[in-house]
Design a protein around this motif. Sequence first.
Motif, PDB file in Angstrom:
ATOM      1  N   THR A  49      -2.497  11.277   5.528  1.00 25.23           N
ATOM      2  CA  THR A  49      -1.215  10.618   5.246  1.00 25.23           C
ATOM      3  C   THR A  49      -1.383   9.105   5.192  1.00 25.23           C
ATOM      4  OG1 THR A  49      -0.715  10.662   7.623  1.00 25.23           O
ATOM      5  CG2 THR A  49       0.161  12.461   6.265  1.00 25.23           C
ATOM      6  N   GLY A  50      -2.267   8.571   6.035  1.00 26.80           N
ATOM      7  CA  GLY A  50      -2.490   7.129   6.030  1.00 26.80           C
ATOM      8  C   GLY A  50      -3.056   6.633   4.723  1.00 26.80           C
ATOM      9  N   ALA A  51      -3.970   7.417   4.128  1.00 25.12           N
ATOM     10  CA  ALA A  51      -4.565   7.021   2.847  1.00 25.12           C
ATOM     11  C   ALA A  51      -3.513   6.963   1.749  1.00 25.12           C
ATOM     12  CB  ALA A  51      -5.678   7.989   2.470  1.00 25.12           C
ATOM     13  N   LEU A  53      -0.021   6.667   2.278  1.00 31.26           N
ATOM     14  CA  LEU A  53       1.084   5.753   2.570  1.00 31.26           C
ATOM     15  C   LEU A  53       0.646   4.293   2.642  1.00 31.26           C
ATOM     16  CD1 LEU A  53       2.933   7.849   5.289  1.00 31.26           C
ATOM     17  CD2 LEU A  53       3.496   7.651   2.863  1.00 31.26           C
ATOM     18  N   PHE A  54      -0.592   4.058   3.040  1.00 29.80           N
ATOM     19  CA  PHE A  54      -1.041   2.678   3.236  1.00 29.80           C
ATOM     20  C   PHE A  54      -2.238   2.304   2.362  1.00 29.80           C
ATOM     21  CE2 PHE A  54       0.575   4.349   7.335  1.00 29.80           C
ATOM     22  CZ  PHE A  54       1.782   3.665   7.339  1.00 29.80           C
ATOM     23  N   GLY A  55      -2.659   3.244   1.509  1.00 27.57           N
ATOM     24  CA  GLY A  55      -3.777   2.982   0.620  1.00 27.57           C
ATOM     25  C   GLY A  55      -3.360   3.085  -0.836  1.00 27.57           C
ATOM     26  N   ASP A  56      -4.280   3.553  -1.663  1.00 23.71           N
ATOM     27  CA  ASP A  56      -4.032   3.693  -3.093  1.00 23.71           C
ATOM     28  C   ASP A  56      -3.550   5.112  -3.370  1.00 23.71           C
ATOM     29  OD1 ASP A  56      -4.101   3.862  -5.844  1.00 23.71           O
ATOM     30  OD2 ASP A  56      -6.025   2.831  -6.057  1.00 23.71           O
ATOM     31  N   ALA A  57      -2.261   5.314  -3.356  1.00 24.68           N
ATOM     32  CA  ALA A  57      -1.700   6.658  -3.514  1.00 24.68           C
ATOM     33  C   ALA A  57      -2.095   7.276  -4.847  1.00 24.68           C
ATOM     34  CB  ALA A  57      -0.174   6.611  -3.387  1.00 24.68           C
ATOM     35  N   ASP A  81       5.617  11.275   8.565  1.00 31.14           N
ATOM     36  CA  ASP A  81       4.649  10.880   7.542  1.00 31.14           C
ATOM     37  C   ASP A  81       4.257  12.066   6.672  1.00 31.14           C
ATOM     38  OD1 ASP A  81       4.691   8.324   8.514  1.00 31.14           O
ATOM     39  OD2 ASP A  81       2.736   8.417   9.502  1.00 31.14           O
ATOM     40  N   CYS A  85       4.824  12.381   2.632  1.00 30.26           N
ATOM     41  CA  CYS A  85       3.712  12.661   1.725  1.00 30.26           C
ATOM     42  C   CYS A  85       3.925  13.974   0.975  1.00 30.26           C
ATOM     43  CB  CYS A  85       2.393  12.691   2.498  1.00 30.26           C
ATOM     44  SG  CYS A  85       1.844  11.070   3.081  1.00 30.26           S
ATOM     45  N   ASN A 111      -8.020  10.670  15.217  1.00 34.02           N
ATOM     46  CA  ASN A 111      -6.720  10.361  14.622  1.00 34.02           C
ATOM     47  C   ASN A 111      -5.748  11.527  14.736  1.00 34.02           C
ATOM     48  OD1 ASN A 111      -7.134   7.619  13.487  1.00 34.02           O
ATOM     49  ND2 ASN A 111      -8.765   8.639  12.351  1.00 34.02           N
TER      50      ASN A 111
END
Length: 342
Positions: A49-51, A53-57, A81, A85, A111
């Motif tokens: 989910t971090g990739a 929401l906070f990366g290049d979706a 989250d 997603c 994580n």
Amino acid sequence: MTEVHKDFINSKNFRVSVAPMMDWTTKDYRFFARLFNPNIILYTEMVTTGAILFGDAKRHLDFNQQEHPLVLQLGGSDPKDLALCSKMAQDWGYDEINLNVGCPSDRVQNNKIGACLMAEPDLVATCIEQMQQAVQIPVHVKHRIGIDDMQSYEEMLHFVDTVAKTGCTYFVVHARIALLKGLSPKENRDVPPLRYEDVYRLKQERPHLTIEINGGIKTVEETQQHLKHVDGVMIGREAYHNPYLLADLGESLWQLPPPDRFDIIEQMIPYIEKRLAEGAPLSIITRHILGLFQNLPGARKWRQALSGGQAKSLDDIKQATKNMKEAILRTEAYIADKQSES
């Protein structure tokens, strides 16, 4: 998602899928795999989910339309989250969403992702419930039969029953425990013994649930045997190293005409041209097609020609293809001569 995909996904017929595998089931591999069999369910690599929401979706979620039916596997443990997603995945066009409760790596454990979540069935249930509320497409779970000190069938059943109370009816079960302390991810794929009977028993005792089995399955015959006991079979590394297995499954399970390997290469050429135009290095594509001629004469030279950066252009791929044709023809001629002599 087309109506054809929807009908297939929601049908009560058996399912056969290719497991989500980090660095392997990329969109390039999935495009290639789809050419062997239109009915196999394909999974993305696990995407956290971090990739998203906070990366290049876009990089993590984009896929080729030819890949359907396609499942996005998510990694995470925050219900909000995961719900967000899931909604993004539905809007992106995925057919289903799967929550990873099976990965044993240290990085994801730290994580609170993957197999360690089996110890928290109530949290998993909350995650699944909120994911389901966010979308209309199916949401399901891939999990182990146990972890560490939680190794009994009864503990796995408690996990499944807890999650099933949310209305989740579909479970992909890796028939090995995961030992999160002391074994590497690779060792967790091989060292713990396979306990297929636990997965069979789960289906027998919870017949209303759809149960798919995963772990160590490599042949058409093994797939057919498992389908006598469960609703689906998930195949992992064998589908990557020997992708023509997907065609053999199509022929045996769905009576599909087997595709020609050279026709598959012909279909890959325009795709590779497109990816090169997008700036993708040739080597990240060719690494996925090394197993095309597995078990055929000349297969080793094919792999050597395309691996390690040896192939510099499409012309190199075409030349390697030509060499494969010649190797197979020579072998066929030799066999024919021997048969005529006898």
